[in-house]
Design an enzyme around this catalytic site. Sequence first.
Site, PDB file in Angstrom:
ATOM      1  N   HIS A 109      67.448  29.551  29.755  1.00  0.00           N
ATOM      2  CA  HIS A 109      67.417  27.867  29.016  1.00  0.00           C
ATOM      3  C   HIS A 109      66.924  27.363  30.046  1.00  0.00           C
ATOM      4  O   HIS A 109      66.010  26.533  30.241  1.00  0.00           O
ATOM      5  CB  HIS A 109      69.100  27.731  28.620  1.00  0.00           C
ATOM      6  CG  HIS A 109      69.090  27.198  27.796  1.00  0.00           C
ATOM      7  ND1 HIS A 109      68.485  25.939  27.228  1.00  0.00           N
ATOM      8  CD2 HIS A 109      69.687  27.351  26.865  1.00  0.00           C
ATOM      9  CE1 HIS A 109      69.012  26.120  26.233  1.00  0.00           C
ATOM     10  NE2 HIS A 109      69.778  26.671  25.564  1.00  0.00           N
ATOM     11  N   ASP A 327      56.976  33.095  10.720  1.00  0.00           N
ATOM     12  CA  ASP A 327      56.897  33.386   9.249  1.00  0.00           C
ATOM     13  C   ASP A 327      55.308  34.367  10.326  1.00  0.00           C
ATOM     14  O   ASP A 327      54.649  33.396  10.525  1.00  0.00           O
ATOM     15  CB  ASP A 327      55.655  32.733   8.307  1.00  0.00           C
ATOM     16  CG  ASP A 327      55.110  34.071   7.580  1.00  0.00           C
ATOM     17  OD1 ASP A 327      55.006  34.878   7.323  1.00  0.00           O
ATOM     18  OD2 ASP A 327      54.651  32.714   6.483  1.00  0.00           O
TER      19      ASP A 327
END
Length: 390
Positions: A109, A327
């Site tokens: 993070h 995608d």
Amino acid sequence: MALAQALVHYYPIAGRLSCNDDEDGGGDFYIDCTSELGVMFVAASADCTMEELMRVADNQPTDDETAVVQQLAFNCTPDVGDDGPPPLLWVQVTTLSCGGFVVGVTWSHGLADGVGIAQFIQAVGELARGLPSPSIVPVRQDDIVATQVVPPFTMALLQFLPGLKPLDLTFNNVTVPTSLINHIRRFRGRRTNDDGGQHSTTTITAFEAVAAVLWKCRTRAVMASPEAPAILVFVVNARKYLAGVNDGYYGNCSMMHMAMAKSGAVANGDIMDVVEIIRRAKERIPEQFGEGSDRMVRELSDGQQVDGYESLLYLTSWRNIGLEEVDFGSGKTARVMTYPQRMLFSLLEKTTPICFMLMPIKKGARVMSGDHVDAFQQQILKLNANYTAT
């Protein structure tokens, strides 16, 4: 190949966290970028189909789902990187017997928040589909963000948490039904005119509807006193609130905000009133970066007798941060799952019940809840029955 190509544009991801020590033992963290470093990549295979995997994710206990996710993402532990600082990113691609595949991503993070890492994975997908370069030009402005992303109120909230008593929580799957979400959004989305007609008003977001249900039902399940404070802490993408931060910034740009009311108002009030409390809290987000921050800090300190378990609920949403848009050439993401024990801040994990809102499924909003109150789920079912029957 696409991962390597993406790292040319996002080269800090292949670096390592380092720190400039000063004479007082402190210092500033930064990303050390050299050509000798890189990310961890693992290729794996599993003798199951995507349909079988989805069935586990939808119908099995959380422990079984967690066991699956553990095998689909690189299991990084604190001792990884004994030869030096650990990588900032681990990627595991698991091919399935049906021809489908799962991309498991584990990241620091300190490198990026969910929005930032989703931007990077989208870039990998674009390059895998043959695009010459990512559609979003990556930007790194950590020096600008560092001076703004932790405003006084967020810092006060972080300092407030250590005073709470520790908790021992387990995670369970909770689904907020589509019928209940649609009822809330439809009910508030229409208003009666003086002449009796109706017209559209401001649309309630799915986040606001689900957050109101979770906050209300959990408060009902654990409320000790209607006068006690009820606090909903939620994560905010701060990009649009920060001055000088350009589109394409993929670092850590998340902060905390909260909605607060008396437990009785949250538990016993109408669900639309709870929605309005959350909406008003969201409207105050810009105050964190202005003169209103001091007032918000005072309001937090005035919340007396706050108990981490009974008073606080921490909510983070993975909806619409970009992971669902990835995608690689065969269509967008079918499912987003998480292994919460791996990603939680230890402070939050030990003091505050936590809910993760994930991508929606046909049944409704899928939530992974860090709580051990069975009545929580029962309250959701009861609320759905009450409101959708009217």
